[in-house]
Design a protein around this motif. Structure first.
Motif, PDB file in Angstrom:
ATOM      1  N   ALA A 158       0.619  -1.461   0.000  1.00 37.97           N
ATOM      2  CA  ALA A 158      -0.182   0.284   0.084  1.00 37.97           C
ATOM      3  C   ALA A 158       0.827   1.419  -0.213  1.00 37.97           C
ATOM      4  N   HIS A 159       2.137   1.034  -0.098  1.00 36.69           N
ATOM      5  CA  HIS A 159       2.906   2.199   0.649  1.00 36.69           C
ATOM      6  C   HIS A 159       3.974   2.346  -0.571  1.00 36.69           C
ATOM      7  N   SER A 160       4.432   1.653  -1.514  1.00 34.57           N
ATOM      8  CA  SER A 160       5.078   1.562  -2.348  1.00 34.57           C
ATOM      9  C   SER A 160       5.348   2.697  -3.373  1.00 34.57           C
ATOM     10  N   GLY A 161       5.979   2.828  -3.846  1.00 35.92           N
ATOM     11  CA  GLY A 161       6.296   4.184  -5.126  1.00 35.92           C
ATOM     12  C   GLY A 161       5.740   3.227  -6.324  1.00 35.92           C
ATOM     13  N   ILE A 162       4.388   4.662  -6.668  1.00 33.41           N
ATOM     14  CA  ILE A 162       3.966   5.216  -7.745  1.00 33.41           C
ATOM     15  C   ILE A 162       4.516   4.248  -8.717  1.00 33.41           C
ATOM     16  N   SER A 163       6.037   4.644  -8.571  1.00 34.19           N
ATOM     17  CA  SER A 163       6.244   4.625 -10.100  1.00 34.19           C
ATOM     18  C   SER A 163       6.425   3.235 -10.462  1.00 34.19           C
ATOM     19  N   ASP A 164       6.028   2.296  -9.485  1.00 35.11           N
ATOM     20  CA  ASP A 164       6.221   0.424  -9.291  1.00 35.11           C
ATOM     21  C   ASP A 164       4.726   0.128 -10.363  1.00 35.11           C
ATOM     22  N   TRP A 165       3.951   0.764 -10.352  1.00 35.32           N
ATOM     23  CA  TRP A 165       2.390   0.606 -10.514  1.00 35.32           C
ATOM     24  C   TRP A 165       2.315   0.835 -12.278  1.00 35.32           C
ATOM     25  N   THR A 166       1.216   0.422 -12.715  1.00 38.48           N
ATOM     26  CA  THR A 166       1.211   0.887 -14.262  1.00 38.48           C
ATOM     27  C   THR A 166      -0.950   1.169 -14.092  1.00 38.48           C
ATOM     28  N   VAL A 167      -1.168   1.819 -14.935  1.00 38.07           N
ATOM     29  CA  VAL A 167      -2.135   2.293 -15.116  1.00 38.07           C
ATOM     30  C   VAL A 167      -3.034   2.369 -16.638  1.00 38.07           C
ATOM     31  N   ALA A 168      -3.890   2.193 -16.889  1.00 40.04           N
ATOM     32  CA  ALA A 168      -4.577   1.616 -17.573  1.00 40.04           C
ATOM     33  C   ALA A 168      -5.864   2.617 -17.464  1.00 40.04           C
ATOM     34  N   VAL A 169      -6.200   3.884 -18.616  1.00 39.69           N
ATOM     35  CA  VAL A 169      -7.585   4.401 -18.965  1.00 39.69           C
ATOM     36  C   VAL A 169      -8.716   3.544 -19.495  1.00 39.69           C
ATOM     37  N   ASN A 170      -9.722   3.692 -19.535  1.00 43.23           N
ATOM     38  CA  ASN A 170     -10.753   3.256 -20.467  1.00 43.23           C
ATOM     39  C   ASN A 170     -10.187   2.428 -21.424  1.00 43.23           C
ATOM     40  N   GLY A 171      -9.129   1.226 -20.604  1.00 45.75           N
ATOM     41  CA  GLY A 171      -8.912   0.268 -20.619  1.00 45.75           C
ATOM     42  C   GLY A 171      -7.303  -0.428 -22.040  1.00 45.75           C
ATOM     43  N   ALA A 172      -6.724   1.458 -22.378  1.00 44.80           N
ATOM     44  CA  ALA A 172      -5.667   1.342 -22.529  1.00 44.80           C
ATOM     45  C   ALA A 172      -4.598   1.261 -22.133  1.00 44.80           C
ATOM     46  N   LYS A 173      -3.573   1.240 -21.916  1.00 44.11           N
ATOM     47  CA  LYS A 173      -2.691   1.119 -20.721  1.00 44.11           C
ATOM     48  C   LYS A 173      -1.656   2.438 -20.882  1.00 44.11           C
ATOM     49  N   GLN A 174      -1.168   2.784 -20.179  1.00 37.29           N
ATOM     50  CA  GLN A 174      -1.038   4.649 -20.242  1.00 37.29           C
ATOM     51  C   GLN A 174       0.694   4.908 -19.979  1.00 37.29           C
ATOM     52  N   ASP A 175       2.032   5.928 -21.005  1.00 39.37           N
ATOM     53  CA  ASP A 175       2.807   5.164 -21.189  1.00 39.37           C
ATOM     54  C   ASP A 175       3.233   6.599 -19.937  1.00 39.37           C
ATOM     55  N   GLY A 176       2.666   7.902 -19.715  1.00 41.23           N
ATOM     56  CA  GLY A 176       3.292   9.026 -18.758  1.00 41.23           C
ATOM     57  C   GLY A 176       3.358   8.091 -17.224  1.00 41.23           C
ATOM     58  N   PRO A 177       3.574   9.221 -15.379  1.00 39.63           N
ATOM     59  CA  PRO A 177       3.254   8.809 -14.806  1.00 39.63           C
ATOM     60  C   PRO A 177       2.006   8.304 -14.600  1.00 39.63           C
ATOM     61  N   ALA A 178       1.732   7.281 -13.685  1.00 44.17           N
ATOM     62  CA  ALA A 178       0.547   7.325 -13.120  1.00 44.17           C
ATOM     63  C   ALA A 178       0.049   8.327 -12.437  1.00 44.17           C
ATOM     64  N   GLN A 179       0.922   9.401 -11.216  1.00 43.60           N
ATOM     65  CA  GLN A 179      -0.550   9.786 -10.533  1.00 43.60           C
ATOM     66  C   GLN A 179      -1.041  11.386 -11.512  1.00 43.60           C
ATOM     67  N   ALA A 180      -0.062  11.254 -12.535  1.00 45.88           N
ATOM     68  CA  ALA A 180      -0.711  12.406 -13.617  1.00 45.88           C
ATOM     69  C   ALA A 180      -1.668  12.375 -14.764  1.00 45.88           C
ATOM     70  N   VAL A 181      -2.607  11.193 -13.876  1.00 46.81           N
ATOM     71  CA  VAL A 181      -3.628  11.085 -15.370  1.00 46.81           C
ATOM     72  C   VAL A 181      -4.578  12.233 -14.662  1.00 46.81           C
ATOM     73  N   VAL A 182      -4.775  12.433 -15.145  1.00 43.16           N
ATOM     74  CA  VAL A 182      -6.188  13.972 -14.953  1.00 43.16           C
ATOM     75  C   VAL A 182      -7.865  12.342 -15.114  1.00 43.16           C
ATOM     76  N   LEU A 183      -8.528  13.017 -14.298  1.00 46.15           N
ATOM     77  CA  LEU A 183      -9.820  12.633 -13.417  1.00 46.15           C
ATOM     78  C   LEU A 183     -10.614  12.955 -15.076  1.00 46.15           C
ATOM     79  N   LYS A 184     -11.407  11.771 -15.969  1.00 44.21           N
ATOM     80  CA  LYS A 184     -12.413  12.955 -16.404  1.00 44.21           C
ATOM     81  C   LYS A 184     -14.349  12.303 -16.147  1.00 44.21           C
ATOM     82  N   ALA A 185     -15.158  12.892 -16.440  1.00 40.74           N
ATOM     83  CA  ALA A 185     -15.882  12.117 -16.492  1.00 40.74           C
ATOM     84  C   ALA A 185     -16.489  10.911 -17.172  1.00 40.74           C
ATOM     85  N   HIS A 186     -16.345   9.596 -16.262  1.00 42.75           N
ATOM     86  CA  HIS A 186     -17.147   7.960 -16.602  1.00 42.75           C
ATOM     87  C   HIS A 186     -15.781   7.510 -17.283  1.00 42.75           C
TER      88      HIS A 186
END
Length: 210
Positions: A158-186
């Motif tokens: 729960a307290h690891s560095g976020i750089s160790d994680w992967t983020v996907a938005v609407n099924g598409a993996k994101q290349d940039g930093p996970a923390q920078a993902v902008v929250l958008k409607a739905h």
């Protein structure tokens, strides 16, 4: 520690006004897989999810809201109102997103403040109820308010560095930093460590009116 009721239930006893959302209208919703994806685990229920460290500590809620760069408000904002959904997985196992992220509580355990960015229940639905239209809110801010992925623990915890994680938005993996993902409607946002969930959620069916 005594389990606190979600803020939306407890508000009747305090001055804090919640106008736009409630746990009654949030509901669980339904996540959907990436279109065209197949899953070898489609009929298998997930194994036990990790819980240690992911629980919300209501102490210091106001400080975490401020650390996320957001003000502590005395009511939900009305200038802009939308929702996104967050799923978190560790090696394919789901982690519950807790209720009451983005709230501050008094020493007596009563809610006394709210962020524009918050949760009401454990559905994973993130509420953005902003006092000013056009402001940007990010995944990193909700994680800061939650108090997790702060780089103080081992990978995958729960307290690891976020750089160790992967983020996907609407099924598409994101290349940039996970923390920078902008929250958008739905948006359906999936944050995972290690083995990806199978299938990878790509959509979320929000309850009516959300």
């Amino acid at each position: 520690m005594k389990k606190l009721r979600p803020l939306s239930v407890a508000l009747g006893a305090v001055v804090l006004a919640v106008s736009g959302c409630s746990a009654a209208t949030s509901g669980p919703g339904t996540a959907g897989p990436t279109p065209g994806a197949t899953s070898s685990a489609a009929t298998t229920a997930p194994t036990t999810a990790p819980t240690t460290g992911w629980e919300l500590d209501t102490r210091g809620g106001a400080e975490r809201i401020k650390a996320a760069g957001l003000p502590v408000l005395n009511m939900e904002g009305a200038a802009e109102h939308f929702h996104a959904h967050l799923d978190v997985f560790v090696d394919g196992k789901p982690v519950a997103v807790p209720a009451d992220i983005g709230f501050s509580f008094s020493a007596a355990g009563q809610p006394d403040g709210i962020s524009a960015l918050h949760t009401h229940d454990e559905s994973g639905i993130i509420h953005i109820e902003a006092p000013a239209a056009g402001d940007t809110y990010t995944l990193g801010q909700i994680l800061t308010e939650w108090g997790v992925l702060d780089g103080t623990g081992k990978p995958g915890t729960a307290h690891s560095g976020i750089s160790d994680w992967t983020v996907a938005v609407n099924g598409a993996k994101q290349d940039g930093p996970a923390q920078a993902v902008v929250l958008k409607a739905h948006d359906e946002i999936v944050l995972f460590h290690g083995t990806a969930p199978d299938p990878l959620p790509a959509t979320f069916t929000f309850p009516a009116g959300v």
